[in-house]
Design an enzyme around this catalytic site. Structure first.
Site, mmCIF file in Angstrom:
data_model
loop_
_atom_site.group_PDB
_atom_site.id
_atom_site.type_symbol
_atom_site.label_atom_id
_atom_site.label_comp_id
_atom_site.label_asym_id
_atom_site.label_seq_id
_atom_site.Cartn_x
_atom_site.Cartn_y
_atom_site.Cartn_z
ATOM 1 N N HIS A 146 0.801 -1.236 0.000
ATOM 2 C CA HIS A 146 0.000 0.000 0.000
ATOM 3 C C HIS A 146 0.826 1.275 0.000
ATOM 4 C CE1 HIS A 146 -3.972 -1.901 0.888
ATOM 5 N NE2 HIS A 146 -3.209 -2.820 1.439
ATOM 6 N N THR A 198 -8.647 6.647 -1.879
ATOM 7 C CA THR A 198 -9.979 6.079 -2.109
ATOM 8 C C THR A 198 -11.056 7.139 -1.886
ATOM 9 O OG1 THR A 198 -9.767 5.192 0.129
ATOM 10 C CG2 THR A 198 -9.512 3.642 -1.682
ATOM 11 N N LYS A 224 -14.872 8.295 -3.648
ATOM 12 C CA LYS A 224 -16.113 8.589 -2.906
ATOM 13 C C LYS A 224 -16.679 9.940 -3.302
ATOM 14 C CE LYS A 224 -14.191 5.887 0.812
ATOM 15 N NZ LYS A 224 -13.318 5.929 2.007
ATOM 16 N N LYS A 249 -8.706 13.867 5.098
ATOM 17 C CA LYS A 249 -7.901 12.641 5.088
ATOM 18 C C LYS A 249 -6.874 12.799 6.193
ATOM 19 C CE LYS A 249 -6.902 13.706 0.702
ATOM 20 N NZ LYS A 249 -6.815 12.781 -0.420
ATOM 21 N N ARG A 250 -6.103 11.740 6.499
ATOM 22 C CA ARG A 250 -5.051 11.885 7.486
ATOM 23 C C ARG A 250 -4.134 13.048 7.103
ATOM 24 N NH1 ARG A 250 -4.627 8.002 11.768
ATOM 25 N NH2 ARG A 250 -2.661 9.088 12.114
ATOM 26 N N LYS A 270 0.575 14.263 1.606
ATOM 27 C CA LYS A 270 -0.776 14.556 1.118
ATOM 28 C C LYS A 270 -0.971 16.056 0.884
ATOM 29 C CE LYS A 270 -2.749 10.530 3.562
ATOM 30 N NZ LYS A 270 -3.351 9.654 2.528
HETATM 31 N N1 GPQ Z 1 -2.315 3.500 3.395
HETATM 32 CL CL1 GPQ Z 1 1.153 1.879 4.023
HETATM 33 C C1 GPQ Z 1 -2.753 3.758 4.677
HETATM 34 O O1 GPQ Z 1 -3.877 4.238 4.866
HETATM 35 N N2 GPQ Z 1 -1.956 3.473 5.735
HETATM 36 C C2 GPQ Z 1 -0.738 2.907 5.583
HETATM 37 O O2 GPQ Z 1 -0.031 2.660 6.560
HETATM 38 C C3 GPQ Z 1 -0.327 2.614 4.261
HETATM 39 C C4 GPQ Z 1 -1.103 2.932 3.192
HETATM 40 C C5 GPQ Z 1 -3.207 3.840 2.272
HETATM 41 C C6 GPQ Z 1 -2.532 4.589 1.146
HETATM 42 O O3 GPQ Z 1 -1.849 5.704 1.664
HETATM 43 C C7 GPQ Z 1 -3.615 5.015 0.162
HETATM 44 O O4 GPQ Z 1 -3.045 5.648 -0.951
HETATM 45 C C8 GPQ Z 1 -4.427 3.815 -0.281
HETATM 46 O O5 GPQ Z 1 -5.537 4.227 -1.036
HETATM 47 C C9 GPQ Z 1 -4.905 3.012 0.905
HETATM 48 O O6 GPQ Z 1 -3.827 2.676 1.765
HETATM 49 C C10 GPQ Z 1 -5.606 1.729 0.510
HETATM 50 O O7 GPQ Z 1 -4.833 1.010 -0.396
#
Ligand code: GPQ
Length: 833
Positions: free
Chosen positions: A374, A678, A682, A567-568, A573
C-alpha cells in the site's frame, strides 16, 4: 466433541426456530421486548440511547439467523475460503448498514416513528467502530462488504482493540488526543469464550534428531497469552450471505489470575501479569504510513497472526484432506506487511507440528498467500531488528534465516556473477543493527504481489521491488486498483441521490453492478434532471453547514463553493499546499477594491483529518489551518467570500456527511506518493469534482470520466526525483506568490510566526521534499480554472452527472472480483433463502 441434537428431538427444534421480524409491527414488538427485558428498562423510560440499543438488538437477532445459515452452508460445502488478514478494519457504524443491507430500513423508520423517535437520531447514537487509521483500514471494511455482497465465503481476521483511533479535539487551534473507549455497549460483537488459542512468546529452541535422522526443533518456555475470539457479523447487501469478522482479544492464560501465584500470596504480580497480557490488544497504533518498530506492535502482529492461523488450520483439518490440498481450500491475503509473520507461522506449523518436509511445506505456504503493498514511502516499510525477533520469536527467526538462505541460493544460481544483488534482496538487511525486511519476506512467501492503482503497481515494479521482478519475472506482480462500496458511500451516505439515480437507471440493481450508472449519462442534457441533481447537492451542503455551525460556531453559506480536503494529515498529502493556497486567496481578496471583490466567487475551504500524535509537522499544519480560520472567518472585509473550517475528529460517520456535500475535493499529493487514494472515488461518486495531481487512482479516474471533468495540475511522478535533486544541489528559488504567503505568516498575521517556522523552513531550507513550491503556481492557476468553471453552473452540473455515470469501475465489487480471479481462485457460494 461437538454436541448435536438426536434425531427424535430435532422436530421440536425445527418447530421452534425463529425467523426474525418481518414488517413494521413485528419490528416494534421486538424493540419493546428488548427495552423491557434485555435492557431491563420501563418502556416509558426509554431515551434515544436505549432506543438505539433495542433497535440494534432487533436487527442483530435478524442478522444472526442469516449468519448461522451462511456459516453452516459454507462448512457443509467446504469450498475454498478467503481469509483477509488486516490489522485495521475501519468499519464505522453498523446499524444503518445492517438496515439497508437486509432491506428493512423503511420498516424501522416507520416503527421508530410510531414509538416516538426519528430514525436519524437513533442511528446517530452509535459509536463508530474505529479500528483503523485511514485508507488502509477503510479499504478492508469496503472489501468485507463486497465479499459478503458477492457471496464469497470469506472471513476477516483482526485485533479487537479496546481503544480504537483516538478522538481528536481541537483546543486553541491545536490537536488534542482523547482515548476512544468504544466497547461500553457493542451489540455487534459476539464473544466466543469457547474459541481460544494459547499464544507463545519468548523462550528457547532446542534442536534434536529423531530416530530417522530428521532434525526436530522444539520451541519451549517463555510465556503464554490467551487469544479470545469475538465475532462480528458482516451482512451482504440484498443477499442472505452474512460473513464473519473475527477479532482477537488478549487475556492472561489460565483465566483471570494465575492461581498458583495467587495462593502463594503474590496477588500483585498475578494482577500485573493479567494486565500485561491484556495490553497486547489494548490499543491501535495511531500511525498512518509510518512504522515505528515498537516491541508491543510486533507482539500484536504475532498474537493476531498465530491465533488466526491456528483457527484456519483447525478448520482445514476438520475436512481430513491431505496437506497438499491446503491451498485449494485456503487463500490468505496479507493487507500490507503487518501480517507477514503468518508466512513464517504456517511454515512452522507444517514443519515443527505437522512434520512435513521443508520443500513441501514451503510450496503449500507460497501457494496460499498473496501480499498487497500500500505504499512506496520508505518510512512506512516495516523492518524489525533481528535482536528483537530473536528475543520474542526465536523459532521464527530461525525459519526466516532458512527461508532467506534457500531464497538467496536460487538467486545466486540465476545471477552467478552478481554479488550485489544478494545484498540488495536479502530478507536480512546487513545494517547495524541487522533488520528483517518484512516486505521482502512477504514477496518471497507469496504467489502474488499487488499494488493498489496502476501507477503505484508500476512504481513498485520499477523502484522498491525492481530486483524481485528480475528474479521472479513480471507475472508475480500485478495490479488491483482499489474500489469503494457503493452501498455505504452512495446509498447510505447520500440516500436522495441514490433514489434519484435508481429512478433513472432501472431501480437499485446499480448498487450491485455499478457499471449500470452509465445509463445516467444521457440525463446530463436534461435540464429538469440537472435541477433535481443540484437540489440534492444543495440539501447535502445545508446539512453540512448545520454540522459546521453546531461544532465550530461558524456560519457558512451553502451557496458558496465547498472545497474539501479530508484525510489523514501528512506532508505527502500536502494539506500545507492547500492552506498556503488559501492564504494566497485571502491576500488576493484583501488587495482588491470592494467593487472588485463583489465579482469574486464565495468559497468555503473545509479541512479535516487526524495527525499521528508524534507527528509534529502534521500538528503544526493543523494549527496553521485553525489560525488562518480564526483570522479569515472574522474579517468583515471578507465576509462570505472565504471561510476556512477545520472539522474536528474526522471519521467514517463524519465522512458520510461531508462527502455528499462537496463541490470540489482536493487529492493533491506529491506525484508518486499516494498509492491510490480512495476518498477521491467517494467524492466523485457523490457528484463532486476533483482538483488533483497525476497520482494514484486520480489517473484512472481521469481516464474513466474524461480529462475535461477533472482539474489536474502539478509535476509528474517521473520528474519528481530530478526536481528534488535540483533543490538539493542548485540554489533553488521559491515561487514568488508562495514567498508572499510566507512573508505574511512571518509578519504575524496568523499568530506567532515561530509557531509555523518549521513548515516554511521545510520548503525554503530543507529541500522542499514534497515539491510545494514547484507545484504552487500550477495549483493556484488551476483553482482559477475551478472558479471559472463553477460560475457556469449548468456546465458544472453536467460534468458532475457525467462523472458519476462513468464511475462504475471504482466499485470494490469489481476490485474483489479481480482478487478472486487473479489471486485467490475462489468462487461465490450462494446461500439460498
Ligand atoms: N495506506 Cl502503508 C494507509 O492508509 N496506511 C498505511 O499505513 C499505508 C497505506 C493507504 C494509502 O496511503 C492510500 O493511498 C491507499 O488508497 C490506501 O492505503 C488503501 O490502499
Amino acid at each position: 466433541v461437538e454436541a448435536s441434537i438426536p434425531e427424535p428431538q430435532r422436530e421440536a427444534w425445527k418447530k421452534n426456530q425463529t425467523s426474525g421480524f418481518r414488517g413494521k409491527t413485528e419490528f416494534e414488538k421486538e424493540v419493546v421486548r428488548h427495552v423491557e427485558t434485555t435492557l431491563a428498562r420501563s418502556v416509558f423510560n426509554c431515551d434515544e440511547n436505549a432506543a438505539y440499543a433495542a433497535t440494534s438488538l432487533a436487527f442483530r437477532d435478524r442478522l444472526i439467523l442469516d449468519w448461522n445459515r451462511t456459516q453452516q452452508r459454507q462448512t457443509y460445502r467446504d469450498s475454498k475460503r478467503v481469509y483477509y488478514l488486516s490489522l485495521e478494519f475501519l468499519m464505522g457504524r453498523a446499524l444503518d448498514n445492517a438496515m439497508l443491507n437486509v432491506g428493512q430500513k423503511d420498516d424501522a423508520k416507520a416503527g421508530l416513528a410510531e414509538l416516538g423517535f426519528r430514525i436519524e437520531d437513533i442511528i446517530g447514537q452509535e459509536h463508530d467502530a474505529a479500528l483503523g487509521n485511514g485508507g488502509l483500514g477503510r479499504l478492508a471494511a469496503c472489501f468485507l462488504d463486497s465479499l459478503a455482497s458477492l457471496d464469497f465465503p470469506a472471513w476477516g481476521y483482526g485485533l479487537r482493540y479496546r481503544y480504537g483511533i483516538f478522538k481528536q479535539e481541537i483546543i486553541d487551534g491545536y490537536q488534542v488526543e482523547v482515548p476512544d473507549y468504544w466497547l461500553d455497549f457493542n451489540p455487534w460483537e459476539f464473544p466466543r469464550h469457547d474459541v481460544t488459542v494459547d499464544i507463545q512468546f519468548f523462550g528457547n529452541v532446542s534442536k534434536s534428531v529423531d530416530s530417522n535422522g530428521k532434525a526436530i526443533a522444539k520451541w519451549e518456555g517463555g510465556e503464554i497469552v490467551q487469544a479470545v475470539a469475538f465475532d462480528v457479523p458482516i451482512p451482504g447487501y440484498a443477499t442472505p450471505t452474512t460473513n464473519n469478522l473475527r477479532l482477537w482479544s488478549s487475556k492472561a492464560s489460565g483465566g483471570e489470575f494465575d492461581f498458583q501465584k495467587f495462593n502463594n500470596g503474590e496477588y500483585e504480580s498475578s494482577v500485573a501479569d493479567q494486565q500485561r497480557a491484556e495490553t497486547i490488544s489494548a490499543v491501535l497504533y495511531p500511525n498512518d504510513n509510518l512504522e515505528r518498530g515498537k516491541e508491543l506492535r510486533l507482539k500484536q502482529q504475532y498474537f493476531w497472526v498465530a491465533a488466526s492461523l491456528y483457527d484456519i488450520v483447525r478448520r482445514f483439518k476438520k475436512s481430513h484432506r491431505p496437506w497438499i490440498e491446503f491451498s485449494d481450500q485456503v487463500a490468505i491475503q496479507l493487507n500490507d506487511t503487518h501480517p507477514t509473520l503468518a508466512i513464517v507461522e504456517l511454515q512452522r506449523i507444517l514443519l515443527d507440528i505437522e512434520g512435513l518436509e521443508w520443500s513441501l511445506a514451503w510450496d503449500i505456504v507460497t501457494s496460499t498467500f498473496g501480499y498487497t503493498n500500500h505504499t512506496v514511502l520508505p518510512e512506512a516499510l516495516e523492518k524489525w531488528p533481528v535482536g528483537l525477533m530473536q528475543h520474542l520469536l526465536p523459532r521464527h527467526l530461525q525459519i526466516i534465516y532458512d527461508i532467506n538462505l534457500f531464497f538467496l541460493q536460487t538467486v545466486e544460481k540465476a545471477f552467478p556473477n552478481d554479488r550485489d544483488i544478494l545484498r540488495r534482496v536479502s530478507i536480512i538487511e546487513e545494517s547495524q543493527p541487522k533488520m528483517v525486511r518484512m516486505a521482502f519476506l512477504a514477496i518471497v512467501g507469496s504467489h502474488k504481489v499487488n499494488g493498489v492503482a496502476e501507477l503505484h503497481s508500476d512504481l513498485i515494479k520499477t523502484t522498491i521491488f525492481k530486483d524481485f521482478v528480475e528474479i521472479y519475472g513480471p507475472d508475480k506482480f500485478t495490479n488491483v486498483t482499489n474500489g469503494i462500496t457503493p452501498r455505504r458511500w452512495l446509498h447510505q451516505a447520500n440516500p436522495r441521490l441514490s433514489e434519484l439515480i435508481a429512478s433513472k437507471v432501472g431501480g437499485h440493481d446499480f448498487l450491485k453492478d455499478l457499471t449500470l450508472l452509465n445509463r445516467l449519462e444521457r440525463y446530463a442534457e436534461d435540464k429538469d434532471f440537472r435541477k433535481e441533481w443540484y437540489e440534492i447537492k444543495y440539501a447535502n451542503k445545508v446539512r453540512l453547514a448545520k454540522h459546521i455551525k453546531a461544532t465550530t460556531g461558524v456560519t457558512v453559506n451553502p451557496a458558496a463553493l465547498f472545497d474539501v480536503q479530508v484525510k489523514r494529515i501528512h506532508e505527502y498529502k500536502r494539506q500545507q499546499l492547500n492552506i498556503f493556497g488559501v492564504i494566497h486567496r485571502y491576500l488576493t481578496l484583501k488587495g482588491m477594491t470592494p467593487e472588485e471583490r463583489k465579482k469574486m466567487l464565495p468559497r468555503v475551504s473545509i479541512f479535516g483529518g487526524k495527525a499521528a500524535p508524534g507527528y509534529w509537522m502534521a500538528k503544526q499544519i493543523i494549527h496553521l489551518i485553525n489560525s488562518v480560520g480564526s483570522i479569515v472567518n472574522n474579517d468583515p472585509e471578507i465576509g462570505d467570500l472565504l471561510k476556512v473550517i477545520f472539522i474536528a475528529d474526522y471519521n467514517v460517520s463524519k465522512a458520510e456527511i461531508i462527502t455528499p456535500a462537496s463541490d470540489l475535493s482536493e487529492h493533491i499529493s506529491t506525484a508518486g506518493t499516494e498509492a491510490s487514494g480512495t476518498s477521491n472515488m467517494k467524492f466523485v461518486l457523490n457528484g463532486g469534482l476533483i482538483i488533483g495531481t497525476c497520482d494514484g487512482a486520480n489517473i484512472e479516474i481521469t481516464r474513466e470520466i474524461g480529462e475535461s471533468n477533472i482539474f489536474l495540475f502539478g509535476n509528474l511522478a517521473e520528474d519528481v526525483e530530478d526536481l528534488r535533486h535540483t533543490h538539493n544541489y542548485g540554489d533553488h528559488a521559491i515561487d514568488s506568490d508562495l514567498e508572499k504567503v510566507f512573508l505574511e505568516i512571518e509578519k504575524g498575521t496568523f499568530g506567532t510566526p515561530n509557531d509555523f517556522s518549521a513548515m516554511i523552513a521545510a520548503v525554503r531550507q530543507h529541500g522542499d521534499y514534497y515539491l510545494v513550491s514547484d507545484d504552487f503556481h500550477s495549483y493556484i492557476e488551476t483553482h482559477h480554472l475551478v472558479d471559472e468553471a463553477y460560475r457556469n453552473q449548468e456546465e458544472w452540473i453536467k460534468k458532475s452527472i457525467i462523472s458519476v455515470a462513468r464511475m462504475g469501475f471504482f466499485s470494490s465489487d469489481r476490485c474483489i472480483n479481480e482478487y478472486a480471479e487473479q489471486i485467490w481462485n475462489v468462487e461465490p457460494l450462494v446461500v439460498h433463502d
